[in-house]
Design a protein around this motif. Structure first.
Motif, short mmCIF file in Angstrom:
data_model
loop_
_atom_site.label_atom_id
_atom_site.label_comp_id
_atom_site.label_asym_id
_atom_site.label_seq_id
_atom_site.Cartn_x
_atom_site.Cartn_y
_atom_site.Cartn_z
N VAL A 32 0.86 -1.18 0.00
CA VAL A 32 0.00 0.00 0.00
C VAL A 32 0.89 1.23 0.00
O VAL A 32 1.81 1.34 0.82
CB VAL A 32 -0.93 0.02 1.22
CG1 VAL A 32 -1.84 1.25 1.18
CG2 VAL A 32 -1.77 -1.26 1.28
N PHE A 33 0.59 2.17 -0.92
CA PHE A 33 1.45 3.35 -1.03
C PHE A 33 0.65 4.54 -1.51
O PHE A 33 -0.50 4.40 -1.97
CB PHE A 33 2.62 3.08 -1.98
CG PHE A 33 2.21 2.86 -3.41
CD1 PHE A 33 2.23 3.91 -4.34
CD2 PHE A 33 1.81 1.60 -3.86
CE1 PHE A 33 1.86 3.70 -5.65
CE2 PHE A 33 1.42 1.39 -5.18
CZ PHE A 33 1.46 2.45 -6.08
N ALA A 34 1.24 5.71 -1.39
CA ALA A 34 0.63 6.95 -1.88
C ALA A 34 1.64 7.69 -2.73
O ALA A 34 2.86 7.50 -2.59
CB ALA A 34 0.17 7.82 -0.72
N VAL A 35 1.12 8.52 -3.63
CA VAL A 35 1.99 9.36 -4.47
C VAL A 35 1.78 10.82 -4.09
O VAL A 35 0.73 11.19 -3.54
CB VAL A 35 1.69 9.14 -5.96
CG1 VAL A 35 2.09 7.73 -6.39
CG2 VAL A 35 0.22 9.39 -6.27
N PRO A 36 2.76 11.68 -4.35
CA PRO A 36 2.66 13.09 -3.95
C PRO A 36 1.53 13.82 -4.66
O PRO A 36 1.06 13.41 -5.72
CB PRO A 36 4.03 13.66 -4.34
CG PRO A 36 4.93 12.48 -4.49
CD PRO A 36 4.06 11.35 -4.95
N HIS A 37 1.11 14.93 -4.06
CA HIS A 37 0.14 15.83 -4.70
C HIS A 37 0.67 16.25 -6.07
O HIS A 37 1.86 16.48 -6.25
CB HIS A 37 -0.09 17.07 -3.84
CG HIS A 37 -0.87 16.80 -2.60
ND1 HIS A 37 -2.18 16.40 -2.61
CD2 HIS A 37 -0.51 16.90 -1.29
CE1 HIS A 37 -2.62 16.25 -1.37
NE2 HIS A 37 -1.62 16.54 -0.54
N GLY A 38 -0.24 16.34 -7.01
CA GLY A 38 0.14 16.76 -8.36
C GLY A 38 0.48 15.62 -9.28
O GLY A 38 0.68 15.82 -10.48
N THR A 39 0.54 14.40 -8.75
CA THR A 39 0.81 13.22 -9.59
C THR A 39 -0.47 12.79 -10.29
O THR A 39 -1.52 12.69 -9.66
CB THR A 39 1.35 12.06 -8.74
OG1 THR A 39 2.50 12.51 -8.02
CG2 THR A 39 1.74 10.89 -9.63
N ASP A 40 -0.38 12.55 -11.58
CA ASP A 40 -1.54 12.13 -12.35
C ASP A 40 -1.85 10.66 -12.08
O ASP A 40 -1.10 9.77 -12.50
CB ASP A 40 -1.27 12.33 -13.84
CG ASP A 40 -2.48 12.02 -14.72
OD1 ASP A 40 -3.50 11.54 -14.17
OD2 ASP A 40 -2.40 12.24 -15.94
N PRO A 41 -2.96 10.36 -11.37
CA PRO A 41 -3.25 8.96 -11.05
C PRO A 41 -3.59 8.12 -12.27
O PRO A 41 -3.33 6.92 -12.30
CB PRO A 41 -4.45 9.06 -10.10
CG PRO A 41 -5.09 10.36 -10.43
CD PRO A 41 -3.98 11.27 -10.83
N THR A 42 -4.16 8.75 -13.30
CA THR A 42 -4.51 7.99 -14.50
C THR A 42 -3.25 7.49 -15.22
O THR A 42 -3.26 6.41 -15.81
CB THR A 42 -5.36 8.83 -15.46
OG1 THR A 42 -4.61 9.99 -15.87
CG2 THR A 42 -6.65 9.28 -14.80
#
Length: 368
Positions: free
Chosen positions: A38-48
């Motif tokens: 389980v992980f998260a990416v920084p703000h501004g990263t395009d999830p698509t």
């Protein structure tokens, strides 16, 4: 299974590498086990973009790995068991999961053993692709057979285009099926009727002040237009214009598409049509270019020996599935009890001893 510190570090390094390759950022890792990260990416990263590059995670963590999530937080699942090598079709296996759907479309089983289906009335228009031997034809047979066995003829009508003359002959003389077209001229004629029906249904919605055919006082059947090897029609401008129109307005009018092709053709799937195909399924593709045209990068990684192994994009989530296997002769046996006798009258097909069920709601000229 309890992981050692070295195993955890190895999984973390692989995850960082995958995310960097996919979206060029470092993830924040919340949880690591042998079956889930389980992980998260920084703000501004395009999830698509991250989800579109899910094949990178499969290259690093194994072909069965699945990426799921939205916005910032994501789960990478590494199945403890592989997909089955073959999934034999049985209508009884699918009957319960399809019972509540207006137009049940079966897809296959995922790595958790879950049967994957969707209701085409809610997720309109599907593209099924894959090179020869990928399992595309069997999946089409299973989908159409399931719709026919699940629904009554006054609920769903089928218009089938079989330009290769190899797939849909078994559906002739089935009450749900209004036409099996093997010539472009026949398909053009039927699609012109569909085009008129779109106008008619649009007027009905306007007059009733509603936004979907399910809200009308008088029920109308859903119409499913299924065309195998649609790439053969790319030079037929009138036909392709109607197909694109269905993809744009058909959802509310109850007219829906299932299109299939072996090798995705960028000229056929350009512009609005590709964007309106909300569900995409692909077996093996010969290269990344074809997989990208199909909208399913990673399909090129499916092995030739993995017949029926497919990738599905459903609601932005990419899943690896094993599609059901239904042989032509077995599908015919399942449908034989529904088959009706027909005769030729003035070059038109007529049913004998069976009440006619109209496909269209278009008024005759003397009723207008």
């Amino acid at each position: 299974m309890t992981l050692t510190i070295i195993q955890r570090m190895s999984l973390r390094r692989k995850l960082v590498k995958a995310v960097r390759l996919a979206v060029a950022v470092d993830p924040k890792i919340y949880y690591v086990s042998n079956t889930k990260l389980v992980f998260a990416v920084p703000h501004g990263t395009d999830p698509t973009k991250l989800l579109a590059n899910a094949y990178i995670f499969r290259q690093i963590f194994g072909s069965e790995a699945e990426l799921d999530g939205d916005l910032k937080r994501f789960d990478l699942t590494i199945p403890a068991r592989p997909l089955p090598a073959k999934l034999m079709y049985s209508f009884e296996d699918w009957q319960d999961v399809c019972s509540d759907a207006s137009i049940p479309v079966i897809c296959g089983v995922d790595t958790l053993g879950k049967l994957i289906t969707f209701d085409m009335s809610e997720r309109p228009h599907a593209l099924i692709s894959g090179e020869t031997g990928a399992g595309k034809s069997s999946l089409l047979r299973a989908i159409l057979t399931t719709i026919i066995l699940s629904k009554k003829p006054d609920q769903v009508r089928l218009l089938l285009g079989d330009l290769k003359r190899s797939e849909f002959g078994l559906f002739r003389n089935i009450p749900h099926v209004d036409s099996v077209c093997v010539e472009k001229t026949d398909l053009a004629r039927e699609l012109n009727e569909i085009d008129r029906e779109l106008d008619h249904r649009g007027r009905l919605l306007d007059d009733a002040g509603v936004t979907h055919i399910s809200e009308l006082d008088t029920p109308l059947p859903y119409i499913v237009v299924c065309i195998d090897e649609v790439a053969l029609l790319k030079r037929e401008k009138r036909i392709m214009a109607i197909i694109e129109r269905i993809s744009a307005v058909g959802r509310s009018l109850g007219v829906l598409l299932i299109l299939s092709m072996q090798r995705p053709d960028a000229k056929t799937l350009d512009g609005a049509l590709k964007n309106n195909l909300t569900v995409r399924i692909s077996g093996r593709q010969s290269n990344l270019t074809n997989a990208n045209v199909a909208g399913l990068p990673g399909a090129e990684l499916i092995k030739q020996s993995e017949s029926g192994r497919m990738i599905i994009a459903l609601e932005g989530v990419y899943k690896r599935i094993q599609a059901p296997w239904l042989a032509y002769k077995d599908a015919r046996i399942l449908l034989d009890h529904l088959r009706i006798e027909r005769r030729r009258d003035d070059d038109k097909t007529a049913q004998i001893g069976v009440e006619e069920i109209p496909l269209f709601g278009v008024l005759n000229d003397d009723q207008a």
